[in-house]
Scaffold this active site. Structure first.
Site, PDB file in Angstrom:
ATOM      1  N   LYS A  20      33.383  18.499 -16.578  1.00 29.03           N
ATOM      2  CA  LYS A  20      32.212  17.699 -16.921  1.00 29.03           C
ATOM      3  C   LYS A  20      31.424  18.417 -18.003  1.00 29.03           C
ATOM      4  O   LYS A  20      30.980  19.542 -17.822  1.00 29.03           O
ATOM      5  CB  LYS A  20      31.355  17.492 -15.674  1.00 29.03           C
ATOM      6  CG  LYS A  20      30.084  16.732 -15.952  1.00 29.03           C
ATOM      7  CD  LYS A  20      29.402  16.335 -14.675  1.00 29.03           C
ATOM      8  CE  LYS A  20      28.051  15.733 -14.956  1.00 29.03           C
ATOM      9  NZ  LYS A  20      27.349  15.409 -13.721  1.00 29.03           N
TER      10      LYS A  20
ATOM     11  N   LYS B  60      34.902  13.920 -17.700  1.00 31.41           N
ATOM     12  CA  LYS B  60      33.700  13.151 -18.018  1.00 31.41           C
ATOM     13  C   LYS B  60      32.941  13.802 -19.153  1.00 31.41           C
ATOM     14  O   LYS B  60      32.740  15.014 -19.082  1.00 31.41           O
ATOM     15  CB  LYS B  60      32.841  13.110 -16.752  1.00 31.41           C
ATOM     16  CG  LYS B  60      31.503  12.480 -16.913  1.00 31.41           C
ATOM     17  CD  LYS B  60      30.780  12.522 -15.605  1.00 31.41           C
ATOM     18  CE  LYS B  60      29.341  12.146 -15.864  1.00 31.41           C
ATOM     19  NZ  LYS B  60      28.488  12.568 -14.826  1.00 31.41           N
TER      20      LYS B  60
END
Ligand code: PBG
Length: 345
Positions: free
Chosen positions: A212, A267
């Site tokens: 992330k 992400k």
């Protein structure tokens, strides 16, 4: 390659029998040799749960997305399931916030209430609970703050782990099929896995947001979840990843596999297709990608201005994310995409 002149035959290619275009000439040919097929069952719909009844609070920067009270959230999830979208990802916006984010594990909070309602009304729907404290802390960081030896406020990694574990167990108890930690503290997958097993939730899956990045593409989400940092470090760069790095992504993924993750998430998605491809090559675990709020808002804004064809571009983006290697795509476009896909089928 010979140059055209009176005595030489001009050929388009040195191997005239190799003509890729032949395979593209008709829709039937294109369909027969298509490599990637986007399906509704690849999609996950994110939902924002708020307390109350009959509440639908539209999010200004994300046209078509709203914070929903549990009753309306169940209806939205039902619509998703009808369209073939198998899973929802839940975020909560609580009534009260404090320094430790303790409303995250409140059994009467919006996420636990939504999980129970979904389990009762839609027993076959897969429910994924996002686990993070930033929606629940009054300072907006993903864990409690601590002053380091030099007097700087920093997120306390090790003190955050038991809190994440506690929230995870609360969500599993309320019926979550999958626990999805998005906080980026080191060691959280192991801590959560152990806590779930100890409490008897050995069948609960862990989907780790392993990779992330500290991304500007989360801007609209922070409006939706009211989770911008208000105190301490001004952003999340001290715990989320540097967008310049990809070897670090492999390292994060390997650590979470080692700690017991069942699935991994990358992400954001669109600006990180190379990262998705690398994680895909690294592991045989299912890989998810999060087509985040800013990606959605850019698409919507351009479409509302008539600058792009929303359906075409949305499906192209989602297909690209799948082509890069994602099995699952979390996207705010899930309902529209599932509708378009069934119209095209
Ligand atoms: C919680 C969390 C965030 C997102 C998902 N989980 C925000 C953040 O890290 O600041 C972003 C999702 C999106 O932008 O759609 N930590």
């Amino acid at each position: 390659m010979p140059v055209a002149n009176a005595s030489v035959t001009v050929r388009a290619m040195s191997f005239p029998e190799d003509r890729p275009r032949r395979l593209r000439r008709t829709p039937a040919l294109r369909a027969m040799v298509r490599e990637t097929e986007l399906l509704p069952r690849n999609l996950v719909l994110p939902l924002f749960a708020v307390p109350g009844k009959g509440v639908r609070r539209p999010i200004g920067s994300m046209p078509g997305v709203a914070q929903l009270s549990v009753d309306l959230l169940v209806e939205e999830a039902r619509a998703a399931q009808k369209l073939g979208v198998p899973a929802v990802l839940l975020f909560g916006i609580p009534d009260t916030k404090d320094a430790n984010g303790s409303s995250a594990w409140d059994p009467d909070g919006p996420v636990c209430s939504a999980l129970r309602a979904l389990r009762d009304s839609l027993p076959d729907l897969i429910t994924i609970a996002d686990v993070c404290l930033c929606e629940y802390t009054d300072h907006g960081h993903c864990g409690p703050l601590l002053r380091d030896v030099r007097g700087h406020l920093t997120v306390a990694n090790d003190q955050t782990l038991p809190l994440l574990a506690r929230a995870s167990v609360a969500y599993a108890r309320a019926g979550a099929s999958i626990i999805a930690p998005s906080d980026m503290m080191d060691g959280r997958i192991g801590a959560i896995r152990r806590a779930l097993d100890e409490e008897g939730f050995e069948n609960s899956l862990v989907l780790s947001y392993a990779v992330k990045y500290a991304s500007g593409f989360y801007g609209p989400f922070r409006e939706a979840a009211d989770s911008s940092p208000k105190e301490g470090p001004e952003d999340r760069r001290a715990y989320q990843m540097d967008p310049a790095n990809v070897r670090e992504a492999r390292r994060e993924a390997l650590l979470d596999i080692h700690e017991g993750a069942d699935m991994l998430m990358v992400k954001p998605a669109l600006a990180y297709l190379d990262v998705i491809a690398q994680v895909r090559a690294l592991t045989d675990l299912p890989v998810a990608a999060y087509n985040v709020s800013g990606e959605y808002s850019m698409l919507k804004a351009a479409a509302q201005n008539g600058w792009i064809d929303e359906q075409r571009v949305a499906l192209e983006i989602l297909t690209s994310i799948k082509r890069a290697g994602a099995d699952l795509i979390v996207t705010y476009s899930a309902l529209d995409a599932a509708r378009w896909l069934s119209d095209l089928a």
